[in-house]
Design an enzyme around this catalytic site. Structure first.
Site, short mmCIF file in Angstrom:
data_model
loop_
_atom_site.label_atom_id
_atom_site.label_comp_id
_atom_site.label_asym_id
_atom_site.label_seq_id
_atom_site.Cartn_x
_atom_site.Cartn_y
_atom_site.Cartn_z
N ASP A 94 4.45 3.01 6.40
CA ASP A 94 3.85 2.69 7.69
C ASP A 94 4.81 1.97 8.62
OD1 ASP A 94 3.85 0.17 6.20
OD2 ASP A 94 2.66 -0.59 7.87
N GLU B 212 7.38 2.22 -6.50
CA GLU B 212 7.61 1.68 -5.15
C GLU B 212 7.88 2.82 -4.17
OE1 GLU B 212 7.05 -0.30 -3.02
OE2 GLU B 212 8.50 -1.94 -2.88
N ASP B 213 7.54 2.60 -2.91
CA ASP B 213 7.82 3.62 -1.90
C ASP B 213 9.30 3.61 -1.51
OD1 ASP B 213 7.65 1.17 -0.60
OD2 ASP B 213 6.23 1.82 0.93
N ARG C 43 0.82 6.32 8.01
CA ARG C 43 0.80 6.52 6.55
C ARG C 43 0.34 7.91 6.17
NH1 ARG C 43 1.57 1.53 4.01
NH2 ARG C 43 0.59 -0.27 4.98
N ASP D 221 14.64 -1.51 -0.03
CA ASP D 221 15.39 -1.78 1.20
C ASP D 221 16.38 -2.92 0.91
OD1 ASP D 221 15.93 -1.56 3.96
OD2 ASP D 221 14.42 -3.03 4.46
N LYS E 47 17.35 2.72 0.21
CA LYS E 47 18.26 2.50 1.35
C LYS E 47 19.32 1.49 0.91
CE LYS E 47 15.28 1.45 4.83
NZ LYS E 47 14.68 1.31 6.19
N PHE F 98 14.63 3.69 9.85
CA PHE F 98 13.26 3.30 9.54
C PHE F 98 12.41 4.56 9.41
CE2 PHE F 98 9.06 1.58 9.82
CZ PHE F 98 9.18 0.41 9.10
N LYS G 257 0.82 -1.19 0.00
CA LYS G 257 0.00 0.00 0.00
C LYS G 257 0.86 1.26 0.00
CE LYS G 257 -2.93 -2.53 3.24
NZ LYS G 257 -3.20 -2.66 4.67
N GLY G 258 2.12 1.06 0.35
CA GLY G 258 3.00 2.20 0.65
C GLY G 258 3.17 3.20 -0.48
P1 IMP Z 1 12.62 -4.81 0.42
O1 IMP Z 1 13.36 -5.17 1.67
O2 IMP Z 1 13.51 -4.00 -0.52
O3 IMP Z 1 12.05 -6.02 -0.24
O4 IMP Z 1 11.44 -3.85 0.82
C1 IMP Z 1 10.23 -4.39 1.23
C2 IMP Z 1 9.27 -3.39 1.80
O5 IMP Z 1 9.63 -3.13 3.14
C3 IMP Z 1 9.18 -2.02 1.17
O6 IMP Z 1 8.39 -1.98 0.01
C4 IMP Z 1 8.49 -1.26 2.29
O7 IMP Z 1 7.10 -1.46 2.22
C5 IMP Z 1 9.06 -1.91 3.52
N1 IMP Z 1 10.08 -1.05 4.13
C6 IMP Z 1 11.42 -1.14 4.01
N2 IMP Z 1 12.03 -0.16 4.72
C7 IMP Z 1 11.04 0.57 5.27
C8 IMP Z 1 11.02 1.75 6.11
O8 IMP Z 1 12.04 2.35 6.49
N3 IMP Z 1 9.78 2.20 6.46
C9 IMP Z 1 8.63 1.60 6.08
N4 IMP Z 1 8.60 0.52 5.30
C10 IMP Z 1 9.80 0.00 4.91
MG MG Z 2 6.32 -1.38 -0.15
#
Ligand code: IMP
Ligand code: MG
Length: 182
Positions: free
Chosen positions: A166, A106-107, A172, A110, A138, A159, A50-51
């Site tokens: 969220d 994408e938001d 959010r 990570d 990140k 974070f 949803k982000g």
């Molecule tokens: P990934 O680790 O790159 O697969 O990211 C997965 C998801 O983790 C992202 O799409 C976000 O929804 C969530 N996420 C990662 N870091 C943060 C953060 O700092 N705040 C909020 N959500 C996060």
């Molecule tokens: Mg996300």
């Protein structure tokens, strides 16, 4: 602003990283670049629920070319799937991407596991082209190699919440992007 103090600003739990104004002007710049790259095209923007919803809705209002939108929802991998990067699709696209110019929205990137999976998954459905735009990156947290095509801000390993992001479904609605301190 008053209501937002009830969400953590009053006790220093959250601090602003980027104001809504800073986000807005960066998104305008990104929309300009993307519009240039997709001139005479009609890209389909796919927001990851949803982000990325707030980012998508702001981004498309600054884009000049006609766009279409769709949504996909994926499960965040649990502890057992963290290393394998297995991501499950909870809500799939409403339409075929075949022959289309796709931009995944994408938001935040990570570990990179979600985007690696989605690029492979959607890429296998024969789009004409496929790119990724993320508001935040990140890179220090990466577990798999992944580089977004467009990125709003590269941030340190903190974070963050607000502007669609969220913590346990909270925060959010904050218009600023904030660091969540524990
Ligand atoms: P990934 O680790 O790159 O697969 O990211 C997965 C998801 O983790 C992202 O799409 C976000 O929804 C969530 N996420 C990662 N870091 C943060 C953060 O700092 N705040 C909020 N959500 C996060
Ligand atoms: Mg996300």
């Amino acid at each position: 602003m008053t209501e937002q103090f009830a969400l953590g600003k009053e006790n220093g739990k959250i601090e602003v990283m980027f104001t809504s104004k800073q986000i807005e002007s960066r998104i305008k710049e990104m929309a300009e670049v993307i519009s240039k790259d997709y001139r005479h095209k009609n890209p389909l923007l796919i927001a990851v629920l949803k982000g990325a919803v707030i980012f998508l809705s702001d981004l498309i209002r600054y884009m000049k070319e006609p766009v279409e939108i769709d949504f996909i929802a994926v499960s965040s991998y649990g502890a057992s799937t963290k290393s394998s990067g297995v991501v499950r699709i909870l809500k799939d696209l409403d339409q075929s991407v075949q022959g289309k110019d796709i931009i995944i929205v994408e938001d935040i990137v990570d570990t990179g596991l979600t985007m690696k999976y989605l690029v492979e998954n959607i890429g296998s459905r024969r789009p004409d082209s496929l790119k990724v735009v993320t508001l935040l990156d990140k890179p220090d947290r990466r577990k798999v190699e992944f580089k977004p095509d467009y990125c709003g801000f590269t941030i340190p390993d903190r974070f963050v919440v607000g502007y669609g992001l969220d913590f346990n479904e909270k925060y959010r609605q904050l218009s600023d992007l904030c660091i969540l301190n524990n």
